[in-house]
Design a protein around this motif. Structure first.
Motif, short mmCIF file in Angstrom:
data_model
loop_
_atom_site.label_atom_id
_atom_site.label_comp_id
_atom_site.label_asym_id
_atom_site.label_seq_id
_atom_site.Cartn_x
_atom_site.Cartn_y
_atom_site.Cartn_z
N VAL A 318 55.70 38.50 42.14
CA VAL A 318 54.35 39.03 42.23
C VAL A 318 54.29 40.35 41.48
O VAL A 318 55.23 41.14 41.50
CB VAL A 318 53.91 39.22 43.70
N PHE A 319 53.19 40.58 40.80
CA PHE A 319 52.99 41.79 40.02
C PHE A 319 51.71 42.46 40.48
O PHE A 319 50.71 41.80 40.78
CB PHE A 319 52.90 41.46 38.52
N GLY A 320 51.73 43.79 40.54
CA GLY A 320 50.58 44.55 41.00
C GLY A 320 50.88 45.22 42.34
O GLY A 320 51.96 45.09 42.89
N ASP A 321 49.90 45.94 42.85
CA ASP A 321 50.07 46.59 44.16
C ASP A 321 48.88 46.26 45.06
O ASP A 321 47.99 45.50 44.68
CB ASP A 321 50.23 48.10 43.99
N SER A 326 44.04 47.23 41.48
CA SER A 326 45.24 46.77 40.77
C SER A 326 45.06 45.34 40.26
O SER A 326 44.56 44.47 40.97
CB SER A 326 46.44 46.82 41.71
N ARG A 327 45.50 45.12 39.04
CA ARG A 327 45.56 43.75 38.51
C ARG A 327 46.80 43.08 39.06
O ARG A 327 47.88 43.65 39.08
CB ARG A 327 45.61 43.78 36.99
N VAL A 379 45.27 36.70 39.58
CA VAL A 379 44.74 36.90 40.94
C VAL A 379 43.39 37.61 40.88
O VAL A 379 43.23 38.62 40.19
CB VAL A 379 45.73 37.72 41.79
N MET A 380 42.43 37.04 41.61
CA MET A 380 41.17 37.74 41.86
C MET A 380 41.24 38.33 43.26
O MET A 380 41.48 37.61 44.23
CB MET A 380 39.99 36.77 41.76
N SER A 381 41.04 39.62 43.37
CA SER A 381 41.16 40.27 44.67
C SER A 381 40.13 39.75 45.65
O SER A 381 40.40 39.53 46.83
CB SER A 381 41.01 41.78 44.52
N THR A 382 38.91 39.52 45.17
CA THR A 382 37.84 39.00 46.02
C THR A 382 37.09 37.92 45.27
O THR A 382 37.15 37.83 44.03
CB THR A 382 36.85 40.10 46.43
N SER A 847 43.71 48.49 36.88
CA SER A 847 44.81 49.45 36.77
C SER A 847 45.48 49.34 35.42
O SER A 847 45.39 48.34 34.75
CB SER A 847 45.83 49.23 37.88
N THR A 848 46.17 50.39 35.03
CA THR A 848 46.74 50.44 33.68
C THR A 848 48.04 49.68 33.57
O THR A 848 48.44 49.32 32.48
CB THR A 848 46.97 51.90 33.28
N THR A 849 48.73 49.43 34.62
CA THR A 849 50.02 48.75 34.53
C THR A 849 50.15 47.72 35.64
O THR A 849 49.57 47.86 36.70
CB THR A 849 51.20 49.73 34.64
#
Length: 856
Positions: A318-321, A326-327, A379-382, A847-849
């Protein structure tokens, strides 16, 4: 030889001696004794000519206007299969409608007396409604077939599925059928209420008589068949509205409402099993139309249930926070079951029971030979509809906590990249979610290269290339056709019968002369004023456009054949509906198609195997026309069963032969080469190079897939070294406007093997250059080999509709330029598969990263 010809030959000899002397200093020569200096000079001029052609073509289109340019793009032959299917479907629908219209029309003609109240309403409305009902049933018979995923996936691997039917557009076919059915239903409903409403009103007012005191029009409005009809219309309205708004509502709403279609099928069966049928009235039963196709669909779904298997999760990154901004990306790697076989470009449905029981489609990112199945999930957060927690966000959260251990998959589905095995150059372009299938294609090609040594692949490719060029030379020598003497005679008359004394020019002199001529033409095009050269290329553009348009127009002839067969069957089944003029329509259609087939046969290459069969069928068709003309036109007799079957057999053969030349991708020459290489066992090395282009505006997502790309690239690079660029090229375009993101991406990728190859590009791709590359590569090799060959290349695009339209236009322009300004034996085709809308920025984070998160 004249004095001018002699001085001309001496000038060429001087050019050749100079170039040879310079070539000897360089110490190399090409095949066929061509000097590298001559070839380099000529090809350099051709490239500059193409660059000037871009400016010339752009100015020409701007001058001609947007409407003319749009019409030109409309002649693109890449869409000819869909055009044929759409028009064939429209004709079949109209033939079915007219058949039942006339059946009811003859009944109403005898039933409604002259001068009756609402005379024309009573004469025309029931026939229109009766025809519309059966046209709707025809759509209902076809709809289940477009939903049979297992069948579509199996057919896509057959010759018909690869070359004739665009099965990758089956969803578009399904949508088209649905909208056509909705149009018929809504139109029929409006006409029904208008007719019976005014009839009921006039019966109440006394203008319309009521037999035995019964208001028949009003009673019809409250009948059982009316109730089922309204229920069918209501279900269809709900399905149509949710389908139209499918990108603006929750997927679950669209999914569940779509299942009302099965309720509609049940109501359609009950529609004609009403109280009148139970009392003994004969009705045309609806279930006879769609029972077979509906049963096929249910069988397909039942079989698909056995394609479901549960896989262990080998790797879940998983990537992001946790922040909403965050993406996030999830990389899933599952253990591939031994019986699970797929092709690059296919997709599967995924379900995770710990989240919910819904199935979600995802493209496969791994190679079919690997022991794992890989997926990249953005991933879509919402939810972009109501702001609720999305399924992908639930997946990301469970994966982060280490709760994803089992994943159910169902598939594979889709046609995949099923028509690329006989392509010389393959350019794959993926944007957004379309990057994932390109990863699968890249890995498949890389792993196939690793099955052998570089020298083996280079030797096999050289042998295939040599066989292709030898076949092209022999094919060109043997290409004769019946009308050739007439063409030669016309050419002699056009040139005034003058014999031109052409000097014998050495090979290097021809190349040098070609370079001089190209340079002169280019300079003429660069001039701002009009001149004969510009007019010459304008004329060539028009001729090329007419030729491209004629390829599409020829689809009309098999369509006429199929329409004539449909009309004949209609007239034969119900002889009473047809007049003498209607019975003669198929006869005149036959005459038109016989003339077309004869002209087409006269210009076919005699050495083709089907040439004699075409001659036999053309002669048989001509004789049949004479025989049926006497029977149908002169003696005014009816079509017999044997005549209908004979007409159908001739029509089907003519339609198949015409479509095989119009609908098949590529030219006849490239098809002949592919057939020759397949027969000689040299077809396994037709593909010379695969170029993968990935486009993304997200630098962080680019960093996520870079590791996978670099790992795949390094495996092949260790074996092939720098020669790998002869087989595979990777270009990754990151179009992010954030300088911090791009600098970080450049820093992390520059030390990798793929980064050192220059794969990363921090700008937008130039589609003009990209789409010209396959043709330019083959033209370059033709120059250096000294003899041409026949090839068919393809551009595959996976991504949004808008970007696909841009690439399609670029391909069309590239083909026109090479055809008009250079002239080439090479074909460039286009395959497009749209992957819907891009994920909104608000939903995917800003987010940038993207940082990898350690799972629990």
């Amino acid at each position: 030889m004249s004095t001018s010809s002699s001085s001309f030959a001496k000038r060429l000899e001087t050019i050749e001696r100079t170039s040879l002397a310079q070539g000897e200093k360089k110490g190399s020569t090409t095949k066929k004794g061509l000097n590298p200096r001559c070839v380099t000079l000529a090809f350099g001029e051709e490239k500059r000519m193409i660059r000037e052609a871009v400016r010339f073509q752009t100015k020409r289109e701007r001058k001609r206007g947007k409407l003319a340019t749009l019409c030109q793009k409309g002649t693109m032959v890449e869409n000819r299969k869909m055009i044929f299917l759409a028009v064939a479907h429209a004709l079949a629908t109209l033939i079915i409608w007219q058949h039942f219209f006339y059946v009811k029309y003859r009944v109403q003609e005898a039933k409604v007396p002259d001068g009756a109240n609402l005379y024309w309403w009573k004469r025309l409305t029931p026939p229109i409604e009766f025809g519309a009902m059966h046209a709707i049933l025809f759509q209902m018979a076809l709809l289940p077939l477009t939903m049979a995923r297992q069948t579509v996936a199996a057919l896509s691997n057959t010759y018909i599925g690869r070359k004739f039917v665009p099965l990758h557009k089956v969803v578009a076919m399904h949508v088209h059928l649905g909208y056509v059915m909705c149009g018929f239903v809504f139109a029929a409903t409006i006409i029904f209420f208008t007719f019976f409403g005014q009839g009921c009103a006039q019966q109440r007012s006394g203008k319309e008589p009521s037999p035995n005191g019964v208001r028949t029009f009003c009673k019809k409005m409250t009948s059982e068949i009316m109730a089922t009809g309204l229920a069918i219309t209501g279900c269809l309205i709900l399905v149509a509205v949710t389908s139209y708004m499918r990108n603006r509502i929750k997927y679950e709403i669209f999914y569940y409402v779509h299942h009302l279609v099965f309720v509609m099928f049940s109501l359609a069966i009950a529609h004609t099993l009403d109280d009148k049928f139970r009392r003994g009235q004969v009705r045309s039963q609806n279930f006879k139309w769609f029972s077979a196709s509906l049963l096929w669909y249910l069988t397909d779904r039942f079989q698909a249930s056995f394609s479901t298997c549960e896989c262990d999760v080998e790797e879940c990154k998983v990537f992001g926070d946790d922040s909403d901004e965050s993406r996030k990306v999830v990389k899933l790697r599952l253990t591939r079951p031994a019986t699970f076989v797929f092709r690059p470009g296919q997709y599967v449905f995924i379900a995770i029971k710990t989240i919910d029981l819904h199935w979600h489609p995802f493209s496969i990112a791994s190679d079919p030979r690997e022991e794992t199945i890989d997926f990249y999930v953005e991933v879509m957060s919402t939810s972009k509809v109501d702001g609720s927690d999305s399924w992908t966000h639930k997946l990301w959260r469970d994966a982060k906590d280490g709760l994803v251990t089992k994943v159910s998959i169902n598939g594979p589905y889709g046609s995949g990249f099923n028509d690329i095995s006989d392509r010389t150059q393959i350019l794959g372009i993926g944007s957004g979610t379309g990057i994932v299938p390109m990863l699968s294609l890249l890995k498949a090609r890389m792993n196939s290269l690793l099955l052998g040594e570089p020298k083996m692949h280079l030797r096999a490719r050289a042998e295939t290339d040599a066989a292709n060029r030898h076949f092209a030379e022999e094919y060109s020598k043997e290409s004769r056709y019946v009308a050739q003497p007439l063409v030669n005679l016309a050419s002699a008359v056009f040139h005034g019968g003058r014999k031109q004394d052409i000097p014998q020019i050495p090979a290097n002199g021809k190349v040098a002369l070609g370079a001089i001529q190209t340079r002169w033409r280019r300079k003429q095009l660069e001039k701002k004023t009009d001149n004969p050269t510009k007019k010459f290329f304008e004329k060539k553009f028009r001729r090329s456009m007419l030729f491209e348009a004629s390829q599409v127009v020829q689809i009309a002839f098999p369509l006429l054949d199929l329409a004539a067969v449909g009309l004949l069957i209609s007239f034969y089944v119900n002889e009473g509906i047809a007049t003498q003029a209607m019975r003669e329509v198929p006869l005149w259609i036959l005459l038109v198609n016989v003339v077309y087939c004869f002209i087409k046969w006269c210009f076919e290459t005699i050495n083709e195997p089907l040439w004699y069969i075409d001659m036999l069928f053309t002669m048989t068709s001509a004789l049949s026309f004479g025989f049926w003309y006497r029977i149908i036109h002169e003696e005014r007799r009816l079509w017999t069963g044997y005549a209908v079957w004979g007409y159908a057999a001739l029509s089907v053969y003519r339609a198949c032969r015409t479509l095989s030349g119009v609908s098949l991708t590529g030219k006849a020459e490239s098809g002949a080469v592919s057939s020759f290489l397949a027969k000689t066992g040299q077809d396994k090395n037709i593909t010379e190079k695969l170029t993968i282009v990935m486009i993304t505006p997200q630098a962080d997502f680019c960093a996520v897939i870079w590791n996978d790309l670099n790992e795949t690239y390094e495996k092949a690079y260790k074996v092939y070294g720098k020669s790998l660029s002869k087989f595979i090229e990777i270009q990754v375009y990151c179009t992010s406007k954030d300088a911090t993101e791009t600098d970080e991406l450049l820093r992390t990728t520059s030390a990798t093997a793929l980064g050192k190859s220059g794969a990363l590009r921090l700008h937008r791709p130039d589609f003009e250059v990209l789409t010209q590359a396959p043709l330019m590569t083959e033209v370059t090799r033709d120059y250096w080999e000294g003899r041409p060959k026949f090839t068919s290349s393809v551009v595959i695009f996976c991504g949004s509709t808008r970007l696909g339209s841009t690439i399609s236009n670029a391909i069309f322009d590239a083909k026109m330029r090479f055809k008009v300004f250079i002239g080439t034996n090479h074909v460039l085709d286009f395959m497009q598969e749209n992957y819907g809308q891009a994920t909104p920025i608000k939903s995917r984070g800003v987010s940038t990263t993207i940082r990898e998160v350690k799972t629990v």
